[in-house]
Design a protein around this motif. Structure first.
Motif, PDB file in Angstrom:
ATOM      1  N   SER A 180     -64.152 -15.853 -39.310  1.00  0.00           N
ATOM      2  CA  SER A 180     -62.841 -16.505 -39.323  1.00  0.00           C
ATOM      3  C   SER A 180     -62.632 -17.255 -38.010  1.00  0.00           C
ATOM      4  CB  SER A 180     -61.734 -15.475 -39.521  1.00  0.00           C
ATOM      5  OG  SER A 180     -60.467 -16.084 -39.363  1.00  0.00           O
ATOM      6  N   THR A 181     -62.632 -18.569 -38.080  1.00  0.00           N
ATOM      7  CA  THR A 181     -62.461 -19.381 -36.867  1.00  0.00           C
ATOM      8  C   THR A 181     -61.116 -19.120 -36.203  1.00  0.00           C
ATOM      9  OG1 THR A 181     -63.849 -21.111 -37.832  1.00  0.00           O
ATOM     10  CG2 THR A 181     -62.459 -21.734 -35.961  1.00  0.00           C
ATOM     11  N   GLN A 182     -60.071 -18.990 -37.016  1.00  0.00           N
ATOM     12  CA  GLN A 182     -58.742 -18.768 -36.459  1.00  0.00           C
ATOM     13  C   GLN A 182     -58.664 -17.457 -35.679  1.00  0.00           C
ATOM     14  OE1 GLN A 182     -59.432 -19.555 -39.536  1.00  0.00           O
ATOM     15  NE2 GLN A 182     -58.302 -21.433 -40.124  1.00  0.00           N
TER      16      GLN A 182
ATOM     17  N   LEU B 225     -60.773 -17.708 -32.425  1.00  0.00           N
ATOM     18  CA  LEU B 225     -60.069 -18.491 -31.403  1.00  0.00           C
ATOM     19  C   LEU B 225     -58.919 -17.699 -30.800  1.00  0.00           C
ATOM     20  CD1 LEU B 225     -59.907 -22.071 -32.991  1.00  0.00           C
ATOM     21  CD2 LEU B 225     -61.109 -21.386 -30.902  1.00  0.00           C
ATOM     22  N   ALA B 226     -58.197 -16.972 -31.651  1.00  0.00           N
ATOM     23  CA  ALA B 226     -57.047 -16.212 -31.163  1.00  0.00           C
ATOM     24  C   ALA B 226     -57.468 -15.159 -30.166  1.00  0.00           C
ATOM     25  CB  ALA B 226     -56.305 -15.571 -32.337  1.00  0.00           C
TER      26      ALA B 226
END
Length: 344
Positions: free
Chosen positions: A91-93, A96-97
């Protein structure tokens, strides 16, 4: 270059010093070494940074614990449920988070800490500042006032600083043997004393009273009993103390036997008594010994009983102390003690 440890270091050291003497100033809510009761400009800056760090870390704890509690309750195992939960990969999101947010938090903490350290290290020195050289020894403190021609030990006297007319005390930190660390929690952060290196710190207490601290760097057997006592006095009382310390020792003929014993033993190789042939540098200056409240670097009260015990056998008060037992007979101990009691 000053090595100042503030913020997180101060929080971690809150519990280290609970003990030795009660402060003569207004008592702190927790202890006389409570960093949450600052009484000096550097200590106030560190206190504010500590609260900021505490607030950030508390928010992180609450958020993480809440998410953990939610996950435990929401996704707990239920009877009859045999389905495998959905599996999520890459999951890229999410990635990043959990990368960007921690980086931003670390940068914020770094910038806040750097601002406080820079403000303390680059403080302007007014013309009326007091200069002190503090030298760490195993296991005691030597204090020299170069411009005032005063040398004392273990008990630092400085004038109170009025915010309307600041009188800060700038302290040059040296070590005679190994690493030490100067720390009076209510007055400022830790600053190391390193052999062959000159460090600096400063304090400007706003309240009269006694502030206690301790060497905060392990330095040997009696590290825990290398205590600090800072007496903050009104300017008139400080000036009077300086005048008294500038005088040579005054002795009487009645204590000549004790003085003769003192000057004929190895005592003179380690201690100084102004106006006599005792000019040693390995131990504390004794010229005004009886003007001090404590002996053995704050470990024992400066009473007749403790003074005699210290002369007789220093290890009985401070095991591992560098001062040896001189093997004096009881009559000689009494004579030396009577002589030392005249050094005011």
């Amino acid at each position: 270059m000053t090595i100042a440890k503030s913020g997180l270091g101060a929080l971690a050291g809150l519990c280290v010093l609970a003990a030795t003497a009660s402060a003569q100033s207004t008592p702190s809510p927790l202890s006389p070494t409570n960093i949450f009761a600052p009484a000096s400009t550097p200590a106030h800056a560190i206190h504010e940074l500590s609260l900021f760090v505490l607030g950030v870390t508390a928010a992180i704890f609450v958020m993480v614990f809440s998410l953990l509690a939610y996950a435990v309750v929401r996704f707990r195992n239920r009877s009859g449920d045999t389905h495998e939960p959905p599996q999520v990969y890459g999951s890229t999101q999410v990635e990043l988070a959990w990368t960007v947010i921690p980086v931003l938090i670390v940068v914020a903490l770094f910038m806040a800490s750097a601002r406080v350290i820079a403000a303390i290290q680059k403080a302007a020195r007014p013309a009326n500042a007091i200069d002190v050289v503090a030298i760490g020894h195993q296991f005691w403190w030597e204090y020299r006032y170069p411009g005032l021609k005063v040398t004392t030990a273990n008990e630092l006297h400085i004038p109170v600083s009025d915010p309307a007319d600041p009188t800060p005390t700038f302290i040059t930190l040296l070590s005679a043997d190994m690493d030490h660390s100067f720390w009076v929690p209510r007055l400022g952060g830790k600053t190391d004393l390193i052999p062959n290196r000159m460090n600096h710190t400063w304090i400007d207490p706003h309240e009269v009273g006694l502030y206690v601290g301790q060497c905060a760097q392990y330095c040997g057997t009696q590290h825990a009993k290398m205590l600090l006592r800072v007496y903050v006095e009104p300017r008139a009382e400080f000036d009077q103390w300086i005048r008294e310390q500038q005088q040579e020792a005054i002795t009487s003929q009645a204590t000549s036997e004790g003085r003769a014993i003192f000057e004929s033993t190895a005592c003179v190789n380690c201690h100084t008594v102004a106006g006599t042939n005792a000019n040693g540098r390995f131990g504390p200056d004794l010229t005004h010994l009886m003007s001090r409240d404590t002996i053995a670097s704050g470990v024992a009260a400066n009473t007749p009983e403790k003074l005699r015990q210290w002369i007789r056998n220093p290890d009985a008060i401070k095991p591992g102390a560098r001062m040896p037992a001189m093997g004096l007979r009881e009559r000689e101990v009494e004579a030396v003690a009577r002589y030392l009691e005249t050094l005011r």
